[in-house]
Motif scaffolding. Structure first.
Motif, PDB file in Angstrom:
ATOM      1  N   ARG A  95     -16.257 -27.268 -13.033  1.00  0.00           N
ATOM      2  CA  ARG A  95     -15.722 -27.490 -11.729  1.00  0.00           C
ATOM      3  C   ARG A  95     -16.683 -27.432 -10.408  1.00  0.00           C
ATOM      4  O   ARG A  95     -16.895 -28.132  -9.509  1.00  0.00           O
ATOM      5  CB  ARG A  95     -14.651 -26.702 -11.158  1.00  0.00           C
ATOM      6  N   ASP A 138      -8.191 -28.672 -18.891  1.00  0.00           N
ATOM      7  CA  ASP A 138      -8.012 -28.274 -17.209  1.00  0.00           C
ATOM      8  C   ASP A 138      -6.930 -28.420 -16.898  1.00  0.00           C
ATOM      9  O   ASP A 138      -6.380 -27.345 -15.931  1.00  0.00           O
ATOM     10  CB  ASP A 138      -9.012 -29.352 -16.558  1.00  0.00           C
ATOM     11  N   SER A 142      -5.094 -25.182 -15.057  1.00  0.00           N
ATOM     12  CA  SER A 142      -4.618 -25.179 -13.804  1.00  0.00           C
ATOM     13  C   SER A 142      -2.814 -25.079 -13.642  1.00  0.00           C
ATOM     14  O   SER A 142      -2.418 -25.211 -12.477  1.00  0.00           O
ATOM     15  CB  SER A 142      -4.696 -26.523 -13.152  1.00  0.00           C
ATOM     16  N   ARG A 144      -0.595 -27.199 -14.844  1.00  0.00           N
ATOM     17  CA  ARG A 144       0.106 -28.336 -14.775  1.00  0.00           C
ATOM     18  C   ARG A 144       1.179 -28.579 -15.603  1.00  0.00           C
ATOM     19  O   ARG A 144       1.940 -29.659 -15.450  1.00  0.00           O
ATOM     20  CB  ARG A 144      -0.961 -29.402 -14.620  1.00  0.00           C
TER      21      ARG A 144
ATOM     22  N   GLN B  54      -0.336 -31.464  -1.382  1.00  0.00           N
ATOM     23  CA  GLN B  54      -0.010 -31.619  -2.555  1.00  0.00           C
ATOM     24  C   GLN B  54       1.139 -32.751  -3.101  1.00  0.00           C
ATOM     25  O   GLN B  54       1.109 -33.747  -3.655  1.00  0.00           O
ATOM     26  CB  GLN B  54       0.094 -30.348  -3.376  1.00  0.00           C
ATOM     27  N   VAL B  92      -7.249 -31.538  -4.463  1.00  0.00           N
ATOM     28  CA  VAL B  92      -6.125 -30.652  -4.046  1.00  0.00           C
ATOM     29  C   VAL B  92      -5.074 -30.785  -4.974  1.00  0.00           C
ATOM     30  O   VAL B  92      -4.476 -29.523  -5.421  1.00  0.00           O
ATOM     31  CB  VAL B  92      -5.866 -30.979  -2.542  1.00  0.00           C
ATOM     32  N   VAL B  93      -4.780 -31.868  -5.417  1.00  0.00           N
ATOM     33  CA  VAL B  93      -3.619 -31.986  -6.061  1.00  0.00           C
ATOM     34  C   VAL B  93      -3.660 -31.415  -7.602  1.00  0.00           C
ATOM     35  O   VAL B  93      -2.608 -31.035  -8.092  1.00  0.00           O
ATOM     36  CB  VAL B  93      -2.881 -33.696  -6.382  1.00  0.00           C
ATOM     37  N   THR B  94      -4.860 -31.749  -8.138  1.00  0.00           N
ATOM     38  CA  THR B  94      -4.865 -31.228  -9.767  1.00  0.00           C
ATOM     39  C   THR B  94      -5.495 -29.795  -9.729  1.00  0.00           C
ATOM     40  O   THR B  94      -5.208 -29.400 -10.894  1.00  0.00           O
ATOM     41  CB  THR B  94      -5.603 -32.176 -10.218  1.00  0.00           C
ATOM     42  N   ARG B  95      -6.489 -29.577  -8.752  1.00  0.00           N
ATOM     43  CA  ARG B  95      -7.173 -28.138  -9.224  1.00  0.00           C
ATOM     44  C   ARG B  95      -6.580 -27.100  -8.344  1.00  0.00           C
ATOM     45  O   ARG B  95      -6.716 -25.769  -8.847  1.00  0.00           O
ATOM     46  CB  ARG B  95      -8.515 -28.345  -8.579  1.00  0.00           C
ATOM     47  N   MET B  96      -5.930 -27.250  -7.261  1.00  0.00           N
ATOM     48  CA  MET B  96      -5.527 -26.013  -6.379  1.00  0.00           C
ATOM     49  C   MET B  96      -4.172 -25.653  -7.230  1.00  0.00           C
ATOM     50  O   MET B  96      -3.465 -26.440  -7.628  1.00  0.00           O
ATOM     51  CB  MET B  96      -5.570 -26.322  -4.887  1.00  0.00           C
TER      52      MET B  96
END
Lengths: 164, 164
Positions: A95, A138, A142, A144, B54, B92-96
């Motif tokens: 990243r 990833d 993260s 998700r 997000q 911001v949406v995927t990594r934070m």
DNA sequence: ACCTGAACACCGTTCAAGT
DNA sequence: ACCTGAACACCGTTCAAGT
């Protein structure tokens, strides 16, 4: 061991033991036993420290993948296992901006060689494959996927798609 | 428009126009025309600002994907196009860290609904597909492909694998 | 050649004080 | 109810000064 190596070893230790958020020049200096400004006699800046960690991480990943069974499922499993076992290193490697001018030029290709081989030398297919394994890792790192998601099944579906 | 909305709008503008590195509480206050401590009367902390971004990002992505042709290639193309057009928002949406407790619970599922549909309701396959498109986008955004790489070809290879 | 304290320009956040 | 300056505990980095 040179002071420089000592600094980079300490950085590696902070990254894996305390996490990326704690990897500051000030904390690094503290671990080495010196004041922060002194670091700049041995490394140009923090980017150089990060680049060294990326290089070491890529080397370790390359080794792990080279030791994996060459079949797609084995390779994907080794990739995932390595990333989960070295979360913060994986994040730094994938990243953070890659300062290629500070990197041994062969180390990036070495890490991807097993993926390239699994794609029979087809660059486009190798990149699609790399994207797929990286993406699953990833998203997992993260957080998700919902807690009850069957992530193993997602990996099997990915392998099935590329083997299809 | 409430002060809170004003703050979140300003945050969105900073993110898209100045990039994530400039999104600080102090800069945000400056754009709103107030001192940093005053922000805390309207938002709990920076995490809440990020969560709002997000949520807005996920809504916009959901809209873009819903408007795309439902076939896999069209969906993948829309995903990539949206991410490249809103790089910092995508990051911001995927990594934070995703503070789900601050998020409208339906918005995450809504963004993934088109992917779910493309996988015929198979969760494992949908996640593999999401991983693949996200991974390719993420590697591209992180500059991991060489300058002369044919990224379009990689996307076609990915679509071919999942359509195979 | 190496290390230091002081400084500069930043962070996120708290809090007593003002209106 | 809202905003403020001052402060605290942090960043990365520079630089003159010391050994």
């Amino acid at each position: 061991m040179s002071r420089r190596e000592e600094i980079l070893d300490a950085a590696e230790r902070i990254l894996s033991e305390e996490g990326i958020d704690r990897l500051s020049m000030r904390r690094l200096a503290e671990v080495v036993g010196v004041r922060a400004p002194s670091l700049y006699k041995h490394v140009a800046d923090k980017a150089e420290v990060v680049a060294a960690l990326q290089e070491r991480g890529l080397r370790a990943l390359a080794e792990a993948l080279a030791a994996a069974p060459p079949r797609l499922a084995g390779l994907a499993g080794a990739y995932r296992d390595w990333a989960l076992a070295h979360r913060d290193t994986y994040v730094v490697v994938t990243r953070m901006p890659l300062h290629r001018e500070l990197l041994d030029p062969e180390v990036e290709a070495a890490a991807l060689a097993p993926v390239m081989r699994a794609a029979n030398g087809d660059h486009a297919r190798a990149r699609a494959l790399w994207g797929a394994v990286h993406g699953l890792v990833d998203l997992e790192l993260s957080g998700r996927f919902p807690a009850d998601a069957d992530i193993d099944a997602a990996w099997r579906a990915m392998v099935a798609a590329f083997e299809g």
